[in-house]
Design a protein around this motif. Structure first.
Motif, mmCIF file in Angstrom:
data_model
loop_
_atom_site.group_PDB
_atom_site.id
_atom_site.type_symbol
_atom_site.label_atom_id
_atom_site.label_comp_id
_atom_site.label_asym_id
_atom_site.label_seq_id
_atom_site.Cartn_x
_atom_site.Cartn_y
_atom_site.Cartn_z
ATOM 1 N N THR A 1 -3.288 5.511 10.011
ATOM 2 C CA THR A 1 -2.053 4.923 9.515
ATOM 3 C C THR A 1 -2.343 3.547 8.937
ATOM 4 N N CYS A 2 -1.528 3.150 7.968
ATOM 5 C CA CYS A 2 -1.751 1.836 7.382
ATOM 6 C C CYS A 2 -0.437 1.220 6.914
ATOM 7 N N LEU A 3 -0.463 -0.081 6.805
ATOM 8 C CA LEU A 3 0.642 -0.868 6.274
ATOM 9 C C LEU A 3 0.216 -1.380 4.916
ATOM 10 N N VAL A 4 1.051 -1.178 3.892
ATOM 11 C CA VAL A 4 0.706 -1.604 2.542
ATOM 12 C C VAL A 4 1.779 -2.531 1.993
ATOM 13 N N VAL A 5 1.342 -3.467 1.145
ATOM 14 C CA VAL A 5 2.247 -4.375 0.445
ATOM 15 C C VAL A 5 1.857 -4.385 -1.029
ATOM 16 N N PRO A 6 2.775 -4.749 -1.928
ATOM 17 C CA PRO A 6 2.436 -4.798 -3.354
ATOM 18 C C PRO A 6 1.677 -6.066 -3.705
ATOM 19 N N GLU A 7 0.702 -5.932 -4.577
ATOM 20 C CA GLU A 7 -0.099 -7.078 -5.024
ATOM 21 C C GLU A 7 -0.669 -6.771 -6.398
ATOM 22 N N ALA B 1 -3.637 -2.315 1.286
ATOM 23 C CA ALA B 1 -3.584 -2.112 2.734
ATOM 24 C C ALA B 1 -3.884 -3.434 3.450
ATOM 25 N N VAL B 2 -2.956 -3.873 4.288
ATOM 26 C CA VAL B 2 -3.152 -5.109 5.041
ATOM 27 C C VAL B 2 -3.343 -4.842 6.530
ATOM 28 N N ALA B 3 -3.154 -3.601 6.947
ATOM 29 C CA ALA B 3 -3.443 -3.197 8.330
ATOM 30 C C ALA B 3 -3.770 -1.714 8.318
ATOM 31 N N VAL B 4 -4.834 -1.337 9.001
ATOM 32 C CA VAL B 4 -5.257 0.061 9.071
ATOM 33 C C VAL B 4 -5.625 0.373 10.517
ATOM 34 N N ILE B 5 -5.043 1.443 11.053
ATOM 35 C CA ILE B 5 -5.346 1.875 12.417
ATOM 36 C C ILE B 5 -5.895 3.292 12.350
ATOM 37 N N ARG C 1 0.837 6.069 -8.265
ATOM 38 C CA ARG C 1 0.199 7.303 -7.811
ATOM 39 C C ARG C 1 -0.148 7.187 -6.340
ATOM 40 N N GLY C 2 0.135 8.244 -5.588
ATOM 41 C CA GLY C 2 -0.150 8.238 -4.161
ATOM 42 C C GLY C 2 1.083 7.850 -3.366
ATOM 43 N N ALA C 3 1.135 8.329 -2.135
ATOM 44 C CA ALA C 3 2.317 8.118 -1.301
ATOM 45 C C ALA C 3 2.601 6.641 -1.061
ATOM 46 N N ALA C 4 1.566 5.858 -0.789
ATOM 47 C CA ALA C 4 1.777 4.440 -0.475
ATOM 48 C C ALA C 4 2.434 3.707 -1.637
ATOM 49 N N ILE D 1 4.829 2.103 5.139
ATOM 50 C CA ILE D 1 3.903 2.740 6.073
ATOM 51 C C ILE D 1 3.325 3.967 5.388
ATOM 52 N N ASN D 2 2.027 4.168 5.548
ATOM 53 C CA ASN D 2 1.373 5.338 4.964
ATOM 54 C C ASN D 2 0.506 6.009 6.025
ATOM 55 N N VAL D 3 0.639 7.314 6.152
ATOM 56 C CA VAL D 3 -0.198 8.113 7.063
ATOM 57 C C VAL D 3 -1.072 9.009 6.201
#
Length: 214
Positions: free
Chosen positions: A82-88, A94-98, A119-122, A177-179
């Protein structure tokens, strides 16, 4: 890894730690260097760059502090990355990945990873976390309405992405959130869990899970 090595690492050391060929490590380091997440000194050693600290500072403490425990719960429940993403700068970063513990296949997806917003879910979930825009993809509007998006092999070969937008308080940057999983059974049961997690984070940040950030 570099952040935990203040003395820096050479390309060969990075290759050894990642268990990849030196040419692969070099390409990864060059990509990170071009994005200013990594810097290279005169001795050819690599350290984290200014953008790494800038990005980390921008999303801390509220977003990461709120989201990280939720990501850990998601990872444990779904046994998936799982990961947390923000726009840049037009990318989903991705700013956090577990990653789940234990043996088994793992996707090469780390902090600082950049995917296109379109493109892509995130990326789609991040666009849906923002206000509607003229000419946006139909699936962005659908994601905004449904609260989730599922994509197959759009960014990572062999993977399915399940993402949900996070709506923080007005004036703050959106997130998602992206899984990422290669298992169909995980993808099928992940949707309500991911949506619920995104809603919890949105509410904890003072945002609304039903309205996009301005």
């Amino acid at each position: 890894m570099l952040a935990e090595s203040p003395e820096g690492l050479g390309a060969s050391e990075v290759a050894t730690r990642l268990d990849v060929h030196r040419s692969v490590a070099y390409r990864l380091l060059m990509a990170l260097t071009r994005q200013n997440f990594v810097s290279r000194d005169e001795q050819g050693r690599y350290r984290v760059g200014l953008d790494f600290f800038t990005l980390a500072e921008r999303v801390r403490p509220r977003l990461l502090d709120v989201a990280t425990p939720v990501l850990r719960e998601l990872t444990a429940e779904l046994d998936a990355t799982t990961c947390l993403v923000v726009p840049e700068n037009g990318s989903a970063v991705a700013v956090a990945v577990i990653e789940p513990p234990g043996p088994g296949p793992r996707f090469s997806y780390g902090i600082g990873n950049r995917d296109p917003l379109e493109r892509g879910a995130a990326g789609i979930a991040l666009l849906a976390a923002g206000s509607p825009r003229e000419g946006e993809q139909e699936r962005v509007a659908t994601t905004r309405r449904d609260g989730h998006v599922v994509t197959h092999e759009e960014v990572v070969p062999g993977s399915t992405g399940i993402a949900a937008p996070i709506h923080p308080a007005p004036g703050e940057s959106p997130a998602a959130i992206n899984v990422i999983t290669h298992r169909r059974d995980v993808a099928e049961r992940a949707i309500p869990i991911v949506v619920s997690a995104a809603r919890r984070i949105s509410e904890a940040l003072g945002g609304s899970p039903t309205t996009a950030a301005g």
